[in-house]
Design a protein around this motif. Sequence first.
Motif, PDB file in Angstrom:
ATOM      1  N   VAL A 241       0.837  -1.208   0.000  1.00 28.72           N
ATOM      2  CA  VAL A 241       0.000   0.000   0.000  1.00 28.72           C
ATOM      3  C   VAL A 241       0.866   1.249   0.000  1.00 28.72           C
ATOM      4  CG1 VAL A 241      -1.663   1.339   1.350  1.00 28.72           C
ATOM      5  CG2 VAL A 241      -1.978  -1.125   1.087  1.00 28.72           C
ATOM      6  N   VAL A 242       1.922   1.259   0.806  1.00 29.87           N
ATOM      7  CA  VAL A 242       2.808   2.422   0.885  1.00 29.87           C
ATOM      8  C   VAL A 242       3.494   2.677  -0.456  1.00 29.87           C
ATOM      9  CG1 VAL A 242       4.936   3.295   1.932  1.00 29.87           C
ATOM     10  CG2 VAL A 242       3.175   2.260   3.374  1.00 29.87           C
ATOM     11  N   LEU A 243       3.974   1.619  -1.087  1.00 23.30           N
ATOM     12  CA  LEU A 243       4.659   1.782  -2.372  1.00 23.30           C
ATOM     13  C   LEU A 243       3.720   2.302  -3.460  1.00 23.30           C
ATOM     14  CD1 LEU A 243       6.842  -1.461  -2.379  1.00 23.30           C
ATOM     15  CD2 LEU A 243       7.690   0.885  -2.317  1.00 23.30           C
ATOM     16  N   VAL A 244       2.516   1.737  -3.545  1.00 24.48           N
ATOM     17  CA  VAL A 244       1.559   2.200  -4.557  1.00 24.48           C
ATOM     18  C   VAL A 244       1.128   3.637  -4.258  1.00 24.48           C
ATOM     19  CG1 VAL A 244      -0.727   1.823  -5.541  1.00 24.48           C
ATOM     20  CG2 VAL A 244       0.770  -0.132  -5.106  1.00 24.48           C
ATOM     21  N   ALA A 245       0.908   3.970  -2.970  1.00 23.60           N
ATOM     22  CA  ALA A 245       0.538   5.338  -2.604  1.00 23.60           C
ATOM     23  C   ALA A 245       1.650   6.316  -2.967  1.00 23.60           C
ATOM     24  CB  ALA A 245       0.232   5.409  -1.114  1.00 23.60           C
ATOM     25  N   ALA A 246       2.902   5.925  -2.708  1.00 24.39           N
ATOM     26  CA  ALA A 246       4.031   6.780  -3.071  1.00 24.39           C
ATOM     27  C   ALA A 246       4.099   6.984  -4.578  1.00 24.39           C
ATOM     28  CB  ALA A 246       5.331   6.168  -2.552  1.00 24.39           C
ATOM     29  N   PHE A 247       3.788   5.920  -5.332  1.00 24.90           N
ATOM     30  CA  PHE A 247       3.758   6.026  -6.794  1.00 24.90           C
ATOM     31  C   PHE A 247       2.705   7.044  -7.239  1.00 24.90           C
ATOM     32  CE2 PHE A 247       1.398   4.631 -10.574  1.00 24.90           C
ATOM     33  CZ  PHE A 247       2.364   4.843 -11.539  1.00 24.90           C
TER      34      PHE A 247
END
Length: 478
Positions: A241-247
Motif C-alpha cells: 500500500v505504501v509503495l503504490v501510494a508513493a507512486f
Amino acid sequence: MTANTLTERGRWIALSVLCLGELMILLDATIVNVALDSIRQDLGFEQSALAWVVNGYLIAFGGLLMLAGRVGDLLGKRRVYLVGLTVFTLASVVCAVSQTQLMLVGARFFQGVGGALTSAVILGMIVTMFPEPDRQAKAIGTYGFITASGGSLGLVLGGALTDGLNWHWIFLINLPIGLLTLLLSLRYVPNQSGIGLGRGADGLGAVLLTAGLMLAVYTILEVGKSGWTSAQTLATGTGAVVLVAAFLVRQARVRNPLVPLGLLRSRAVATANAIQLLMVAAMFAVFFFGALYLQQALGFGPLEVGLSFLPAALTMGITALRLSGPCLMRFGPRTTIIAGLCSILLCLLLFARTPADGSYPLDVLPALILFGLGGGLVFPAMMGLAMSGATDDDAGLTSGLLSTTYQVGGAIGLAALSSIAAARTAGDPSPAAVTAGFSFSYLVAAVLVFGAIVVGIAFVRAPKPAAEPETQAEPDRA
C-alpha cells in the motif's frame, strides 16, 4: 505497415495472430496446475515450496502488467509485444529442460515477465486496429472467445500431455507455438509507433509501481499459508500500500508521469475496473471450488475435471463470439453487462445448493452453462467500456490496468473465499463438510456479484436514444 494502412482482410489476420499469442499465454497460466504433482515427484519439491512453480509466474505477471501496458504506449505496442513473445518462448524452453527446483522457478518468473509484456498491449492494439464501433465489438468478442476458452483448454491439454508424455512437454509445446506466432506477428501485425519515452520516462515511478504490485500479489498468494492477520501479511500488505501510494503521489507531481492520473479519473475506465474486480473475485470460486467438488465429492480425476469445464468454456466462447457484439450494438454496455452479471449470480446461487451426493448433469452442468453465458456477455462488454475511456496514446496502459484488475481481483477473491470455506469446514474432510464450506463461499461470492450489478446500474451510462444525431465525442473522462 501501420494500423491505418491495413486492409480489412489484413486487420482480421492481425487479430487472429494476436489471439494466438494470447492463447499461448492463457494456456500456460492453467496448464501447469494439472502437472504439479508430477513436477513435485520428479524434482523433489516439498509441498510448501511447490506453490512457487505457480506463484513465481503470477508475481511477475501480475506485478508488471500496468508497467508493460504503459511501456507499450511509450515505445510502441508491437515492439513490446514482440519482446514479450520472445522472452516467454525462451523462458518456456528453460522450464522444459529444468533439472533443479531453482532453475524451474526462475524460468517461471521470466515466463511471467514475457507473459505480462505480451498480454498487456494486445487489447490496446485491437481497439486501435478496429476504431469502428461495430467492428470493434466483433473484434473484442473474438478476443473474448479466446480468453474464455484458454483456461479450460489448458486444463485438458495439461492432463493429456502429462498423462501421455511427461510434464516437460507442457512447456516445450510453447516453442513451436511461440516461433510461429513471432513469425506471423512480424509479417501481419501492424507497427504502432509509441509516443516516446519523454512523455513518461519516470524511472523511480516505474520501480515504485512494479515493486508495489509485485508485493501486493505476493501478499495475496501467501495469505492462505500465513493467514490474514499474521505479522507477515500485515507487513507485506502495508508495504504494498505504501509503495503504490508513493507512486500515485509522485505521478501527481512529476512533469512527465509514467501513468497520467487523468485516465484513472475516467468514469468508463474506473467503472469497468470496479465491476471486473468484484466479478472476477467471485468467478474464480467457480473454477477453484468446482474443481475440488468434482474431485473430492464426485471422485473425478484431473483430466475428467478439465473436460467437465469444457461446456462452460464453449458457452462462454460462443457467447463472446456470436452474441456479445450484437447485444452491445443493440442494447449498449449497461444492459449487456447487467444481464451477464445476473446470469453469473444465478450460477453461484445454484452452486450454493449443490449437495454432497450430487451429480454432474443435474447439479453442476446447468450452473456451468449459466456461468459461460454470463462471462461471454460481460467480458467483451467490459473490455469495450474500459477502452472507450482511452485514447491511442494510453490504450496500452488501459489494457494493462484491466489485466491487472483481473489478476489481482481474482487472487484476492480466491484467497478470501478459500479462507471462508476453510473456516466453515473447520478441518472436517468429509464430503458433506467440504461441500457445506464451498456452499457458504458461493453465497459470499454471490454478494460480490450483486455489488457489481449495483455498480453497473449506478455508473454505466445507458446508450443515447437512437433518434439523437451521432457526434464524434472525445473519450469519456468525466
